[in-house]
Design a protein around this motif. Structure first.
Motif, PDB file in Angstrom:
ATOM      1  N   ARG A 211      45.801  28.001  38.850  1.00 33.21           N
ATOM      2  CA  ARG A 211      44.889  28.114  37.715  1.00 33.21           C
ATOM      3  C   ARG A 211      43.451  28.324  38.185  1.00 33.21           C
ATOM      4  NH1 ARG A 211      46.723  26.144  32.802  1.00 33.21           N
ATOM      5  NH2 ARG A 211      44.631  25.386  32.292  1.00 33.21           N
ATOM      6  N   LEU A 212      43.119  27.739  39.344  1.00 32.94           N
ATOM      7  CA  LEU A 212      41.757  27.900  39.855  1.00 32.94           C
ATOM      8  C   LEU A 212      41.457  29.362  40.151  1.00 32.94           C
ATOM      9  CD1 LEU A 212      39.106  26.674  40.868  1.00 32.94           C
ATOM     10  CD2 LEU A 212      40.189  26.376  43.111  1.00 32.94           C
ATOM     11  N   PHE A 213      42.437  30.078  40.730  1.00 22.73           N
ATOM     12  CA  PHE A 213      42.240  31.496  41.020  1.00 22.73           C
ATOM     13  C   PHE A 213      42.168  32.313  39.730  1.00 22.73           C
ATOM     14  CE2 PHE A 213      43.581  30.041  45.127  1.00 22.73           C
ATOM     15  CZ  PHE A 213      42.929  30.875  46.024  1.00 22.73           C
ATOM     16  N   THR A 214      42.987  31.925  38.757  1.00 19.78           N
ATOM     17  CA  THR A 214      42.927  32.622  37.465  1.00 19.78           C
ATOM     18  C   THR A 214      41.540  32.479  36.842  1.00 19.78           C
ATOM     19  OG1 THR A 214      45.288  32.236  37.092  1.00 19.78           O
ATOM     20  CG2 THR A 214      43.943  32.801  35.172  1.00 19.78           C
ATOM     21  N   PHE A 215      41.022  31.248  36.894  1.00 17.45           N
ATOM     22  CA  PHE A 215      39.670  31.030  36.358  1.00 17.45           C
ATOM     23  C   PHE A 215      38.642  31.824  37.161  1.00 17.45           C
ATOM     24  CE2 PHE A 215      35.626  28.723  36.579  1.00 17.45           C
ATOM     25  CZ  PHE A 215      35.285  28.714  35.233  1.00 17.45           C
ATOM     26  N   GLY A 216      38.810  31.881  38.463  1.00 15.91           N
ATOM     27  CA  GLY A 216      37.869  32.638  39.290  1.00 15.91           C
ATOM     28  C   GLY A 216      37.887  34.118  38.960  1.00 15.91           C
ATOM     29  N   PHE A 217      39.111  34.687  38.779  1.00 16.11           N
ATOM     30  CA  PHE A 217      39.202  36.094  38.390  1.00 16.11           C
ATOM     31  C   PHE A 217      38.529  36.330  37.045  1.00 16.11           C
ATOM     32  CE2 PHE A 217      43.383  36.339  40.975  1.00 16.11           C
ATOM     33  CZ  PHE A 217      42.633  36.447  42.143  1.00 16.11           C
ATOM     34  N   TRP A 218      38.787  35.423  36.086  1.00 13.15           N
ATOM     35  CA  TRP A 218      38.188  35.560  34.753  1.00 13.15           C
ATOM     36  C   TRP A 218      36.661  35.502  34.845  1.00 13.15           C
ATOM     37  CZ3 TRP A 218      35.075  32.026  32.198  1.00 13.15           C
ATOM     38  CH2 TRP A 218      34.766  32.326  30.868  1.00 13.15           C
ATOM     39  N   ALA A 219      36.139  34.516  35.579  1.00 14.15           N
ATOM     40  CA  ALA A 219      34.689  34.368  35.691  1.00 14.15           C
ATOM     41  C   ALA A 219      34.064  35.579  36.371  1.00 14.15           C
ATOM     42  CB  ALA A 219      34.357  33.085  36.466  1.00 14.15           C
TER      43      ALA A 219
END
Length: 462
Positions: free
Chosen positions: A162-170
């Motif tokens: 989820r951390l990587f997903t949030f990073g991609f989104w940001a």
């Protein structure tokens, strides 16, 4: 639409005339080719199980739209702002659907959500850009939560923390906002500079036309002087011979009067003549007074002051070019517009340089824009005092930009400053405490070429 005061040049504030249909069609064909290549490579080379039917459906929709638009509308058509917005929204939705069925933000091509917003920021207005930016961020946010996961070879479902997903989104959201703002600012400044340069060229062309017209008039006055003098002489002799014939004497007097009238008309028109070789140059002080002439009787006192070093050398003869006269005239006009009552024009020359300082006793340049003086379309909030002094002033900084551009063409370097400390109380300021413009030339750039006395004038081409 906005009109630049003093010129016939009109610049559109909208962007409807900047978007070519064929450009968007070409970009969409490139996107279609890239999407087909990416899907084929993922399926055949990496063995990723993609929903090829859904992917080809999305790509096929783009192909159909491009073909319809190509056959219905001519390629040189310019889209309205609404048309361009709808076209980019379609591309955004097509990309969103493709990314949805191919893993959401785990798909590295999700980065392409930045493209429609950047295009809009470059060529469309703020409204369409905000719509596309909001839609892009909403799609990216939705895809971060809901998507069809990618299935790798062997039936393994690709999952990322989820951390990587949030990073991609940001990263994508920040990219959309940053590149949108950056592209819009650069495009706006580029258009402003282009508009201002066009206005500068038109100002110079107008000044050149006036110069050429003055040359034609001066040449006409010179060439017609001899026949008019002959007519006047002959009419005087006829008057002597016809003293006993009142009717014929009246006709001879009329001929002489009309010859005098023609002489006066040509003399008045020819005062502006500049095509005479001897009038292509003038002493520096004469050039400055000519530039200031339209503003001498505007209720402000213009004081011309030669510098202390000028007395040791003969006053230089300088070129009377339209660029120099028009540029100096704009600087003097700006000083007169905002002066309380006096404008000082100080000039000096040495063996190598010619310097000029224009100082007024007005309020000076606003501190918040002084570092941008000379840039086109510098706007600042106008107060009631400014409105009363210069009600027609648009506040775009275009006059100073034109002056700076024209004078720099002649080799001048300009500086803009205030002659007072902005934090000093008004009661403690000296008389010369307003805006200060410094202009400096190398002497060789401004000096006129030597013209022998009595040299023949150049042939005027009409």
């Amino acid at each position: 639409m906005r009109q630049i005061a003093g010129f016939g040049f009109v610049a559109g504030t909208g962007a409807a005339d900047r978007v070519w249909l064929r450009t968007l069609i070409l970009i969409r064909w490139l996107a279609i080719c890239g999407q087909l290549a990416a899907i084929s490579l993922a399926d055949l080379w990496f063995g990723i199980a993609l929903p090829l039917g859904l992917c080809l459906l999305a790509i096929g929709a783009s192909v159909i739209v491009n073909l319809i638009v190509t056959f219905i509308f001519p390629g040189n058509r310019r889209l309205s702002e609404t048309g361009a917005l709808l076209s980019l929204l379609f591309d955004l939705c097509q990309l969103g659907f493709l990314v949805f069925v191919t893993g959401g933000l785990t798909n590295p091509f999700a980065l392409l959500f930045i493209a429609p917003v950047t295009i809009s920021a470059s060529v469309l207005g703020i409204g369409p850009t905000l719509i596309l930016g909001t839609a892009s961020i909403a799609m990216v946010s939705g895809l971060a939560v809901v998507n069809m996961p990618i299935t790798l070879a062997g039936g393994i479902t690709l999952t990322i923390p989820r951390l990587f997903t949030f990073g991609f989104w940001a990263a994508i959201v920040v990219g959309i906002v940053f590149l949108g703002v950056y592209a819009r600012r650069v495009a706006r400044e580029s258009r402003a500079l282009s508009d201002a340069l066009l206005a500068t060229q038109m100002a110079l062309a107008r000044e050149q036309k006036l110069t050429d017209l003055g040359g034609v008039v001066a040449a006409a006055a010179h060439e017609l002087g001899t026949p008019l003098a002959t007519i006047k002489l002959v009419s005087a002799e006829m008057m002597d011979e016809l003293s006993g014939q009142p009717e014929l004497l009246a006709d001879a007097k009329l001929i002489r009067e009309q010859a005098d009238r023609c002489r006066d008309i040509l003399h008045g028109m020819g005062r502006a003549g500049k095509d005479d070789l001897q009038l292509r140059q003038a002493p520096l002080s004469t050039l400055l007074r000519e530039a200031a002439e339209p503003h001498i009787n505007r209720g402000k006192e213009l004081v011309f002051e030669p510098g202390p070093a000028s007395g040791a050398l003969r006053e230089p003869m300088v070129r009377r070019s339209p660029e120099t006269i028009h540029g100096l005239r704009n600087l003097i006009q700006n000083a007169v517009d905002f002066a309380a009552g006096h404008v000082w024009i100080q000039y000096d020359w040495s063996g190598d340089h010619i310097t000029l300082r224009i100082v007024d006793d007005g309020p000076g340049y606003p501190p918040n824009v002084i570092n941008r003086i000379g840039d086109p379309f510098v706007r600042s909030r106008r107060n009631e005092q400014d409105l009363s002094r210069r009600p027609e002033y648009e506040g775009m900084g275009l006059g100073l930009f034109i002056a700076k551009t024209l004078l720099e063409r002649t080799g001048a370097s300009l500086t803009f400053a205030n002659a007072h400390d902005p934090f000093l109380p008004d009661a403690d300021r000296q008389e010369r405490s307003g805006a200060l413009v410094g202009v400096r030339w190398r002497k060789a750039d401004l000096l006129a070429s030597d013209i022998a006395p009595g040299a023949a004038n150049a042939q005027i081409e009409i």
